[in-house]
Design a protein around this motif. Sequence first.
Motif: not given
Length: 346
Positions: A160-163, A199-201, A88-90, A184-185
């Motif tokens: 870069k990406k965060m949950i 999840a959603k942005l 999902f988050f590559e 950010v998700y």
Amino acid sequence: MINPTYNSVHNKFKLNGFHFSADDMLRVAYSFIKEGADFQKPVGNFFLDWFDDKPYLEVKTSGTTSAPKLIRIDKQAMVNSALATGDFFELNPGDKALHCLPTNYIAGKMMFIRAFILGLDMDFVAPSANPLYNNDTFYDFAAMVPLQAKSSLAGLKRVKKMIVGGAKINPDLEKQLMKVSTKVYETYGMTETITHIAAKLVGEKSFTVLPEVTISYDDKNCLVIHAPRISDEVIVTNDLVELVNENQFKFIGRYDNVINSGGIKLIPEEIERKLFDKIEPRFFIAAKEDKELGEKVILVIEGEKLELENTLFDDFDKYEKPKEVIFIPKFKETATGKILRKESLE
């Protein structure tokens, strides 16, 4: 492609800069238990449990809707959850990740499992309000609770990406997170779904489910989760949702929070959304017994008593308007910062 098993450790996995095999992890476990800091000891116990011969792990629930309890979760299901998150988050082998959550609960355990299975290069730090303080490392992936995200706003440019999970992101924090360069998700899930299944942005209205998860709702409009690679049983939640399509849903509120006032059913979370930018302290909407209405709407605010503006409820309809305002010095909450409504009122 053959899926990895729970006792596999990816050859790209690193913990604080060093690669460890499954056997090495047992030595790390004993070291953490005997000589580690307080936050490392539960990690050592988790490593011993993960690499033992049992096909399941005993995990404590958060206690949001009932008393915390131990449940058994299949280890291979946790591996499947980690693989779904990676898709999902590559996430790719060698990606740099930050682990700053306590390991007593499922979210902290799952960060380690993702690292083992996906081959992440993971920095593990003591859980704190601002885990990026005095840390100049750039990360591909991180997981935080809302309190940590709020305290880390200045440092998020290095992620870069965060949950963000464990508790809902309030609208004020959501606006702040939409301004940072980080993707950010907000996540949706629970211990029984092995952390998030959707999840959603930040800024988006609808949650999107992870691979191989399908959704429906029951006769109460509560979300029903079909995730065969994570759970043998269909998971029926108490979360009121609006289905957008077979892969997306909007969270409306909790069924157990619904207020029946004079025969009108009211969802506290919908009333709260109208107040978020009007009241500074933390608050929630709840019900109180009433002779005429059965239940009346009340507004519960954390902290010292304060004067509220006369126009505060001008755009509310008759039944939504709180009939009473209660001030509580300090709300009770879960370890992740989720407000325990009933306990706070009691």
